[in-house]
Write a protein that holds these residues in place. Structure first.
Motif, mmCIF file in Angstrom:
data_model
loop_
_atom_site.group_PDB
_atom_site.id
_atom_site.type_symbol
_atom_site.label_atom_id
_atom_site.label_comp_id
_atom_site.label_asym_id
_atom_site.label_seq_id
_atom_site.Cartn_x
_atom_site.Cartn_y
_atom_site.Cartn_z
ATOM 1 N N LEU A 1 49.138 47.973 57.113
ATOM 2 C CA LEU A 1 48.046 48.622 57.534
ATOM 3 C C LEU A 1 48.269 49.643 58.841
ATOM 4 C CD1 LEU A 1 44.992 49.253 57.461
ATOM 5 C CD2 LEU A 1 44.452 47.079 58.497
ATOM 6 N N LEU A 2 48.618 49.032 59.854
ATOM 7 C CA LEU A 2 48.550 49.868 61.094
ATOM 8 C C LEU A 2 49.672 50.792 61.106
ATOM 9 C CD1 LEU A 2 47.984 47.205 63.836
ATOM 10 C CD2 LEU A 2 46.289 48.551 62.625
ATOM 11 N N PRO A 3 50.839 50.620 60.651
ATOM 12 C CA PRO A 3 51.759 51.691 60.420
ATOM 13 C C PRO A 3 51.264 52.966 59.554
ATOM 14 C CG PRO A 3 53.002 49.706 60.123
ATOM 15 C CD PRO A 3 51.403 49.269 60.203
ATOM 16 N N THR A 4 50.344 52.640 58.587
ATOM 17 C CA THR A 4 49.899 53.556 57.764
ATOM 18 C C THR A 4 48.764 54.303 58.622
ATOM 19 O OG1 THR A 4 50.166 52.263 55.758
ATOM 20 C CG2 THR A 4 48.668 54.083 55.738
ATOM 21 N N LEU A 5 48.205 53.709 59.488
ATOM 22 C CA LEU A 5 46.957 54.546 60.490
ATOM 23 C C LEU A 5 47.889 55.320 61.387
ATOM 24 C CD1 LEU A 5 44.169 51.454 60.688
ATOM 25 C CD2 LEU A 5 44.239 53.808 59.528
ATOM 26 N N PRO B 1 53.742 68.174 57.119
ATOM 27 C CA PRO B 1 52.939 69.268 56.799
ATOM 28 C C PRO B 1 52.866 70.215 57.831
ATOM 29 C CG PRO B 1 51.273 67.619 57.017
ATOM 30 C CD PRO B 1 52.867 66.892 57.081
ATOM 31 N N ALA B 2 52.527 71.579 57.697
ATOM 32 C CA ALA B 2 52.676 72.617 58.853
ATOM 33 C C ALA B 2 51.192 72.588 59.425
ATOM 34 C CB ALA B 2 52.955 74.043 58.049
ATOM 35 N N GLU B 3 50.117 72.042 58.615
ATOM 36 C CA GLU B 3 48.744 72.041 59.211
ATOM 37 C C GLU B 3 48.240 70.584 59.107
ATOM 38 O OE1 GLU B 3 46.022 75.241 58.269
ATOM 39 O OE2 GLU B 3 47.823 76.094 56.856
ATOM 40 N N PRO B 4 47.244 70.220 59.857
ATOM 41 C CA PRO B 4 46.724 68.972 59.892
ATOM 42 C C PRO B 4 45.464 68.856 58.710
ATOM 43 C CG PRO B 4 45.693 70.199 61.712
ATOM 44 C CD PRO B 4 46.791 71.209 61.000
ATOM 45 N N PHE B 5 44.976 67.773 58.473
ATOM 46 C CA PHE B 5 44.053 67.579 57.406
ATOM 47 C C PHE B 5 42.785 66.980 57.774
ATOM 48 C CE2 PHE B 5 48.207 67.714 55.322
ATOM 49 C CZ PHE B 5 47.978 68.425 54.236
ATOM 50 N N ASP B 6 41.564 67.373 57.455
ATOM 51 C CA ASP B 6 40.350 66.872 57.656
ATOM 52 C C ASP B 6 40.004 65.498 57.171
ATOM 53 O OD1 ASP B 6 39.333 69.290 58.572
ATOM 54 O OD2 ASP B 6 39.634 69.952 56.875
ATOM 55 N N LEU B 7 40.761 65.124 56.071
ATOM 56 C CA LEU B 7 40.664 63.753 55.601
ATOM 57 C C LEU B 7 42.112 63.227 55.121
ATOM 58 C CD1 LEU B 7 39.295 61.296 54.432
ATOM 59 C CD2 LEU B 7 38.569 62.454 52.339
ATOM 60 N N VAL B 8 42.439 62.116 55.491
ATOM 61 C CA VAL B 8 43.784 61.515 54.919
ATOM 62 C C VAL B 8 43.400 60.069 54.334
ATOM 63 C CG1 VAL B 8 45.948 60.856 55.434
ATOM 64 C CG2 VAL B 8 45.064 62.641 56.995
ATOM 65 N N LEU B 9 43.858 60.105 52.942
ATOM 66 C CA LEU B 9 43.636 59.192 52.160
ATOM 67 C C LEU B 9 44.820 58.201 52.143
ATOM 68 C CD1 LEU B 9 42.107 61.426 50.284
ATOM 69 C CD2 LEU B 9 41.109 59.550 49.566
ATOM 70 N N SER B 10 44.503 56.868 52.161
ATOM 71 C CA SER B 10 45.718 55.962 51.547
ATOM 72 C C SER B 10 45.174 54.626 51.084
ATOM 73 C CB SER B 10 46.563 55.525 52.719
ATOM 74 O OG SER B 10 47.679 54.744 52.134
ATOM 75 N N VAL B 11 44.940 54.725 49.846
ATOM 76 C CA VAL B 11 43.980 53.487 49.163
ATOM 77 C C VAL B 11 45.077 52.623 48.202
ATOM 78 C CG1 VAL B 11 42.032 52.666 47.791
ATOM 79 C CG2 VAL B 11 41.908 54.661 49.187
ATOM 80 N N GLY B 12 45.206 51.396 48.791
ATOM 81 C CA GLY B 12 46.223 50.489 48.108
ATOM 82 C C GLY B 12 47.542 50.883 48.197
ATOM 83 N N ALA B 13 48.004 51.570 49.101
ATOM 84 C CA ALA B 13 49.442 52.184 49.085
ATOM 85 C C ALA B 13 49.829 52.190 50.573
ATOM 86 C CB ALA B 13 49.303 53.713 48.970
ATOM 87 N N THR B 14 49.481 51.380 51.424
ATOM 88 C CA THR B 14 49.669 50.900 52.683
ATOM 89 C C THR B 14 51.289 50.304 52.829
ATOM 90 O OG1 THR B 14 48.714 48.746 52.830
ATOM 91 C CG2 THR B 14 47.651 50.708 53.808
ATOM 92 N N VAL C 1 39.297 44.275 60.216
ATOM 93 C CA VAL C 1 38.753 45.228 60.964
ATOM 94 C C VAL C 1 38.770 45.463 62.389
ATOM 95 C CG1 VAL C 1 36.306 46.214 61.467
ATOM 96 C CG2 VAL C 1 36.869 45.304 59.339
ATOM 97 N N ASP C 2 38.924 44.273 63.105
ATOM 98 C CA ASP C 2 39.226 44.197 64.241
ATOM 99 C C ASP C 2 40.539 44.732 64.723
ATOM 100 O OD1 ASP C 2 37.035 42.732 64.888
ATOM 101 O OD2 ASP C 2 37.786 40.580 65.201
ATOM 102 N N ARG C 3 41.602 44.482 63.893
ATOM 103 C CA ARG C 3 42.901 45.063 64.473
ATOM 104 C C ARG C 3 42.698 46.694 64.091
ATOM 105 N NH1 ARG C 3 46.919 43.051 59.909
ATOM 106 N NH2 ARG C 3 48.425 44.308 61.078
ATOM 107 N N VAL C 4 41.919 47.038 63.300
ATOM 108 C CA VAL C 4 41.865 48.517 62.969
ATOM 109 C C VAL C 4 41.090 49.253 64.238
ATOM 110 C CG1 VAL C 4 40.560 50.344 61.797
ATOM 111 C CG2 VAL C 4 41.883 48.664 60.635
ATOM 112 N N VAL C 5 39.965 48.305 64.760
ATOM 113 C CA VAL C 5 39.210 49.174 65.882
ATOM 114 C C VAL C 5 40.105 48.842 67.218
ATOM 115 C CG1 VAL C 5 37.423 48.332 67.439
ATOM 116 C CG2 VAL C 5 37.068 48.323 65.146
#
Length: 246
Positions: A120-124, A101-114, A166-170
């Motif tokens: 998980l980590l590539p999605t993040l 996109p041309a502009e960033p976003f305030d919230l990015v969702l990806s639920v059940g689509a990683t 959760v540890d991997r995310v942190v």
């Protein structure tokens, strides 16, 4: 029947394609949308149910959804028009991994689509590139609530337990600011709804050439759930902020 057709029928009575009830979806969005005029992106939006709910709640919010399913995006567009929010929703028919996109976003969702990004980590990592300073990510991912069988791993893929997830995310540079672990009721309601909807569609159309296949698929998926992964699979949704933003 192709996979997309089966999914559309199966989710007719459970439009959120994840084991979350309406109250859980509402609370997660309340913690994810932190400004009234937020820009929100859903990577792998499907029929854009998360975005539609956010748009209904926040009249100044702008939303964009990305998905490879032309049919799902068409459904999303029609639903947005019925709700009167179509002018604030942009839909992109393309791979989420290729979205720039041309502009960033305030919230990015990806639920059940990683799976669209390979986990998980590539999605993040993808979400990080699209996020505005101070922005948040709402991500939903499976985990093993108990030690899985080999059949469960082969069927659903490689997950870890909740704490390790959760540890991997942190460790990846994120701080959870809210979260929800799907309850047994949410998990069961999701499965009963999906395969019940598909079975009902077949039973209501005995003359349809796809009816037998739909009924067989519903029976097989229900059996897999009950016999292979019901007692081991869990689902967690996390609202995250970049730790470096503190």
């Amino acid at each position: 029947m192709d996979r997309e057709q089966i999914s559309r029928i199966a989710h007719a009575d459970h439009p959120i394609k994840a084991p979350l009830d309406d109250g859980s979806v509402r609370r997660l969005l309340e913690h994810g949308v932190f400004r009234a005029d937020a820009r929100v992106l859903d990577l792998g939006c499907g029929t854009a149910e998360w975005l539609l709910r956010a748009l209904e709640t926040h009249p100044r919010l702008h939303a964009e959804g990305v998905d490879i399913s032309e049919d799902a995006l068409a459904q999303a567009g029609r639903a947005a028009s019925r709700l009167g929010v179509r002018e604030r929703l942009v839909l992109h028919h393309r791979s989420a991994a290729d979205f720039a996109p041309a502009e960033p976003f305030d919230l990015v969702l990806s639920v059940g689509a990683t799976h669209a990004f390979g986990g998980l980590l590539p999605t993040l990592a993808a979400a990080r590139r699209l996020l505005a300073p101070g922005g948040r990510v709402l991500i939903g991912e499976g985990f093993w609530d108990r030690e899985p069988s080999r059949a469960a791993v082969e069927m659903l893929g490689e997950f870890t337990d909740l704490a390790t997830t959760v540890d991997r995310v942190v460790a990846d540079g994120w701080t959870p600011v809210d979260g929800h672990v799907s309850t047994r009721r949410e998990l069961d309601d999701y499965e009963w709804s999906c395969w019940g909807s598909l079975a009902s569609w077949a039973l209501d159309r005995p003359a349809d050439p796809d009816a037998a296949e739909a009924l067989e698929t519903a029976s097989a998926r229900r059996s897999e759930w009950l016999h292979v992964y019901r007692d081991t699979f869990g689902f967690v949704s996390l609202v995250l902020r970049r730790t470096s933003d503190r």
